[in-house]
Design a protein around this motif. Structure first.
Motif, PDB file in Angstrom:
ATOM      1  N   TRP A  39       0.984  -9.828   6.295  1.00 44.53           N
ATOM      2  CA  TRP A  39      -0.384  -9.983   5.929  1.00 44.53           C
ATOM      3  C   TRP A  39      -1.090 -11.447   6.705  1.00 44.53           C
ATOM      4  O   TRP A  39      -0.377 -12.335   6.782  1.00 44.53           O
ATOM      5  CB  TRP A  39      -0.482 -10.391   4.403  1.00 44.53           C
ATOM      6  CG  TRP A  39      -1.814 -10.860   3.958  1.00 44.53           C
ATOM      7  CD1 TRP A  39      -2.964 -10.337   4.201  1.00 44.53           C
ATOM      8  CD2 TRP A  39      -2.135 -12.061   3.073  1.00 44.53           C
ATOM      9  NE1 TRP A  39      -4.077 -11.054   3.337  1.00 44.53           N
ATOM     10  CE2 TRP A  39      -3.429 -12.045   2.738  1.00 44.53           C
ATOM     11  CE3 TRP A  39      -1.253 -12.754   2.332  1.00 44.53           C
ATOM     12  CZ2 TRP A  39      -3.883 -12.835   1.890  1.00 44.53           C
ATOM     13  CZ3 TRP A  39      -1.782 -13.619   1.569  1.00 44.53           C
ATOM     14  CH2 TRP A  39      -3.090 -13.788   1.385  1.00 44.53           C
ATOM     15  N   PRO A  41      -4.172 -13.589   6.361  1.00 50.68           N
ATOM     16  CA  PRO A  41      -5.279 -13.981   5.767  1.00 50.68           C
ATOM     17  C   PRO A  41      -6.692 -14.456   6.447  1.00 50.68           C
ATOM     18  O   PRO A  41      -7.626 -14.322   6.253  1.00 50.68           O
ATOM     19  CB  PRO A  41      -4.825 -15.053   4.739  1.00 50.68           C
ATOM     20  CG  PRO A  41      -3.491 -15.723   5.455  1.00 50.68           C
ATOM     21  CD  PRO A  41      -2.935 -14.649   6.310  1.00 50.68           C
ATOM     22  N   ASN A  44      -7.709 -11.089   7.936  1.00 45.66           N
ATOM     23  CA  ASN A  44      -7.587 -10.359   6.918  1.00 45.66           C
ATOM     24  C   ASN A  44      -7.328  -8.963   7.339  1.00 45.66           C
ATOM     25  O   ASN A  44      -7.757  -7.665   7.062  1.00 45.66           O
ATOM     26  CB  ASN A  44      -9.139  -9.824   6.573  1.00 45.66           C
ATOM     27  CG  ASN A  44      -9.409  -9.400   5.008  1.00 45.66           C
ATOM     28  OD1 ASN A  44      -8.311  -9.517   4.266  1.00 45.66           O
ATOM     29  ND2 ASN A  44     -10.469  -8.860   4.534  1.00 45.66           N
ATOM     30  N   ILE A  46      -3.810  -6.549   6.843  1.00 47.52           N
ATOM     31  CA  ILE A  46      -2.673  -6.020   5.872  1.00 47.52           C
ATOM     32  C   ILE A  46      -2.012  -4.822   6.416  1.00 47.52           C
ATOM     33  O   ILE A  46      -2.711  -3.942   6.577  1.00 47.52           O
ATOM     34  CB  ILE A  46      -3.122  -5.875   4.380  1.00 47.52           C
ATOM     35  CG1 ILE A  46      -4.057  -7.132   3.909  1.00 47.52           C
ATOM     36  CG2 ILE A  46      -1.984  -5.591   3.489  1.00 47.52           C
ATOM     37  CD1 ILE A  46      -4.555  -7.091   2.524  1.00 47.52           C
ATOM     38  N   LEU A  70      -1.920  -7.134  -3.053  1.00 46.01           N
ATOM     39  CA  LEU A  70      -2.144  -6.607  -1.493  1.00 46.01           C
ATOM     40  C   LEU A  70      -1.870  -5.230  -1.657  1.00 46.01           C
ATOM     41  O   LEU A  70      -2.675  -4.616  -0.765  1.00 46.01           O
ATOM     42  CB  LEU A  70      -1.096  -7.391  -0.743  1.00 46.01           C
ATOM     43  CG  LEU A  70      -1.374  -8.965  -0.439  1.00 46.01           C
ATOM     44  CD1 LEU A  70      -0.332  -9.474   0.269  1.00 46.01           C
ATOM     45  CD2 LEU A  70      -2.768  -9.204   0.159  1.00 46.01           C
TER      46      LEU A  70
END
Length: 72
Positions: A39, A41, A44, A46, A70
């Motif tokens: 992931w 962040p 963004n 995933i 998630l």
């Protein structure tokens, strides 16, 4: 007990997290049993291998609240 949780990677002020299966008694960045995804962040992004997560959950692994968000 096995947990599926995040392990922090990356450099200072630029975090990057790996989704790992790890023994609950080990440290946050300890040696994992398996790396299940990541992931980012900041971007963004995933990517999690849901089949492997399901395999560990069926064997009794607990999923952390952050990883469960998630997965949604």
């Amino acid at each position: 007990m096995i947990k599926i949780r995040l392990a922090r990677q990356g450099k200072k002020n630029d975090p990057f997290y790996r989704v790992v299966a790890i023994d609950s008694s080990k440290k946050r960045d300890g040696e994992p049993l398996a790396i299940l995804g990541f992931w980012n962040p900041r971007a963004n992004v995933i990517k999690i291998d849901k089949k492997t997560v399901d395999k560990y959950v069926s064997q009794g692994a607990l999923v952390s609240p952050t990883v469960s968000k998630l997965l949604e």
